[in-house]
Design a protein around this motif. Sequence first.
Motif, PDB file in Angstrom:
ATOM      1  N   LEU A  25      28.025  39.090  42.057  1.00  9.42           N
ATOM      2  CA  LEU A  25      29.421  39.256  42.466  1.00  9.42           C
ATOM      3  C   LEU A  25      29.758  38.281  43.589  1.00  9.42           C
ATOM      4  O   LEU A  25      30.785  37.597  43.530  1.00  9.42           O
ATOM      5  N   ASN A  26      28.911  38.192  44.597  1.00  8.59           N
ATOM      6  CA  ASN A  26      29.184  37.274  45.710  1.00  8.59           C
ATOM      7  C   ASN A  26      29.277  35.830  45.235  1.00  8.59           C
ATOM      8  O   ASN A  26      30.164  35.086  45.658  1.00  8.59           O
ATOM      9  N   GLU A  36      35.964  32.046  53.843  1.00  6.43           N
ATOM     10  CA  GLU A  36      36.708  32.827  54.837  1.00  6.43           C
ATOM     11  C   GLU A  36      37.638  33.858  54.201  1.00  6.43           C
ATOM     12  O   GLU A  36      38.148  34.746  54.883  1.00  6.43           O
ATOM     13  N   ALA A  37      37.857  33.765  52.899  1.00  6.82           N
ATOM     14  CA  ALA A  37      38.710  34.732  52.199  1.00  6.82           C
ATOM     15  C   ALA A  37      37.893  35.722  51.373  1.00  6.82           C
ATOM     16  O   ALA A  37      38.449  36.478  50.587  1.00  6.82           O
ATOM     17  N   CYS A  38      36.579  35.731  51.540  1.00  6.29           N
ATOM     18  CA  CYS A  38      35.697  36.665  50.832  1.00  6.29           C
ATOM     19  C   CYS A  38      35.198  37.708  51.827  1.00  6.29           C
ATOM     20  O   CYS A  38      34.603  37.354  52.842  1.00  6.29           O
ATOM     21  N   PRO A  43      24.506  44.886  50.645  1.00  4.36           N
ATOM     22  CA  PRO A  43      23.920  46.159  50.218  1.00  4.36           C
ATOM     23  C   PRO A  43      23.607  47.063  51.411  1.00  4.36           C
ATOM     24  O   PRO A  43      23.815  48.282  51.338  1.00  4.36           O
ATOM     25  N   GLU A  44      23.170  46.485  52.522  1.00  2.00           N
ATOM     26  CA  GLU A  44      22.876  47.288  53.712  1.00  2.00           C
ATOM     27  C   GLU A  44      24.151  47.919  54.272  1.00  2.00           C
ATOM     28  O   GLU A  44      24.130  49.086  54.676  1.00  2.00           O
ATOM     29  N   ASP A  45      25.258  47.163  54.293  1.00  2.86           N
ATOM     30  CA  ASP A  45      26.543  47.724  54.728  1.00  2.86           C
ATOM     31  C   ASP A  45      26.953  48.883  53.819  1.00  2.86           C
ATOM     32  O   ASP A  45      27.461  49.899  54.279  1.00  2.86           O
ATOM     33  N   MET A  46      26.744  48.694  52.537  1.00  2.00           N
ATOM     34  CA  MET A  46      27.154  49.692  51.547  1.00  2.00           C
ATOM     35  C   MET A  46      26.298  50.942  51.597  1.00  2.00           C
ATOM     36  O   MET A  46      26.702  51.990  51.093  1.00  2.00           O
ATOM     37  N   ALA A  47      25.120  50.868  52.205  1.00  3.49           N
ATOM     38  CA  ALA A  47      24.208  52.010  52.259  1.00  3.49           C
ATOM     39  C   ALA A  47      24.575  52.999  53.364  1.00  3.49           C
ATOM     40  O   ALA A  47      23.992  54.078  53.440  1.00  3.49           O
ATOM     41  N   ARG A  80      33.832  46.310  46.308  1.00  2.00           N
ATOM     42  CA  ARG A  80      32.737  45.806  45.489  1.00  2.00           C
ATOM     43  C   ARG A  80      32.836  46.152  44.005  1.00  2.00           C
ATOM     44  O   ARG A  80      31.836  46.414  43.358  1.00  2.00           O
ATOM     45  N   MET A  81      34.041  46.093  43.467  1.00  2.00           N
ATOM     46  CA  MET A  81      34.226  46.313  42.026  1.00  2.00           C
ATOM     47  C   MET A  81      33.733  45.085  41.268  1.00  2.00           C
ATOM     48  O   MET A  81      34.142  43.961  41.552  1.00  2.00           O
ATOM     49  N   TYR A  82      32.842  45.324  40.305  1.00  2.00           N
ATOM     50  CA  TYR A  82      32.310  44.218  39.509  1.00  2.00           C
ATOM     51  C   TYR A  82      31.736  44.761  38.212  1.00  2.00           C
ATOM     52  O   TYR A  82      31.032  45.769  38.208  1.00  2.00           O
ATOM     53  N   THR A  83      32.061  44.083  37.123  1.00  2.00           N
ATOM     54  CA  THR A  83      31.453  44.359  35.824  1.00  2.00           C
ATOM     55  C   THR A  83      30.811  43.068  35.342  1.00  2.00           C
ATOM     56  O   THR A  83      31.472  42.027  35.285  1.00  2.00           O
ATOM     57  N   ARG A  84      29.539  43.151  35.021  1.00  2.00           N
ATOM     58  CA  ARG A  84      28.840  41.968  34.514  1.00  2.00           C
ATOM     59  C   ARG A  84      29.522  41.480  33.236  1.00  2.00           C
ATOM     60  O   ARG A  84      30.010  42.288  32.429  1.00  2.00           O
ATOM     61  N   PRO A  85      29.568  40.160  33.016  1.00  2.21           N
ATOM     62  CA  PRO A  85      30.300  39.598  31.870  1.00  2.21           C
ATOM     63  C   PRO A  85      29.951  40.230  30.515  1.00  2.21           C
ATOM     64  O   PRO A  85      30.846  40.468  29.703  1.00  2.21           O
ATOM     65  N   ALA A  86      28.703  40.521  30.268  1.00  2.00           N
ATOM     66  CA  ALA A  86      28.312  41.090  28.963  1.00  2.00           C
ATOM     67  C   ALA A  86      28.923  42.465  28.712  1.00  2.00           C
ATOM     68  O   ALA A  86      28.970  42.924  27.567  1.00  2.00           O
ATOM     69  N   TYR A  87      29.429  43.121  29.761  1.00  2.00           N
ATOM     70  CA  TYR A  87      29.956  44.480  29.629  1.00  2.00           C
ATOM     71  C   TYR A  87      31.460  44.550  29.852  1.00  2.00           C
ATOM     72  O   TYR A  87      32.040  45.634  29.804  1.00  2.00           O
ATOM     73  N   GLN A  88      32.093  43.426  30.089  1.00  2.00           N
ATOM     74  CA  GLN A  88      33.531  43.410  30.324  1.00  2.00           C
ATOM     75  C   GLN A  88      34.286  43.721  29.035  1.00  2.00           C
ATOM     76  O   GLN A  88      33.805  43.456  27.935  1.00  2.00           O
TER      77      GLN A  88
END
Length: 162
Positions: A25-26, A36-38, A43-47, A80-88
Motif C-alpha cells: 500500500l505504501n 509529503e501528501a502521504c 504497522p506499529e502505529d496501527m497496533a 489504511r484501506m487497501y485491496t490487493r489487485p488480484a482481489y479488486q
Amino acid sequence: MTQPAPTITVETPLSDDMGAMIGELNTLLLTLSPPEACYHMTPEDMAGDATTVFVARVGGKAAACGALHRHDGGVAEVKRMYTRPAYQGHGIGSRILDEIVRLAECEGYSSIVLETGDQHPAAWRIYERAGFTRCGPVLDYPDSPYSVFYSRPLAASQETHQ
C-alpha cells in the motif's frame, strides 16, 4: 474457477503478511502522491489501542485491509484501506468499510471521516456508495491539492466519546 468467499476479522497489523500488504500500500501511494501528501500509519502505529485493523482473507491469504482509528470529540477515522489487485472488483473493500462504520457506530462515534488521494477514483466510489460525502480538510490534515476528504454522520448506538 471462483475464489473462496473472504473472511473478515480483526487482526494485529504486526504479522508478516500484514506488514507485506501495508508495504505494498505504501509503495502504491508513493506512485500516486508526493511523500509529503502521504499520511501513512506504520504497522506499529496501527497496533495501538486507538486503532482496530480489519483484514479480509481469501483462502487464508491476506487480500485486503482497513482500519478504524479513534479520535477525541466523537470522531472516528477510516485508515489504511487497501485491496490487493488480484482481489479488486469483488466488493471486499466495501465489506471492510462496512465493518469499520459498524464498529464506529457501536462505539458511539457521531461521525466518521477520511482522507484519500486525488488519484483514487475507485476509492471515491466505494466511499460515496457507503454514504460518505466530500468535505473540506478533516482532523489535522492540511488542505492539499493531493487530498480528497470525506465525512459521514453516524447513528451512535452506545456511549458518546468526548
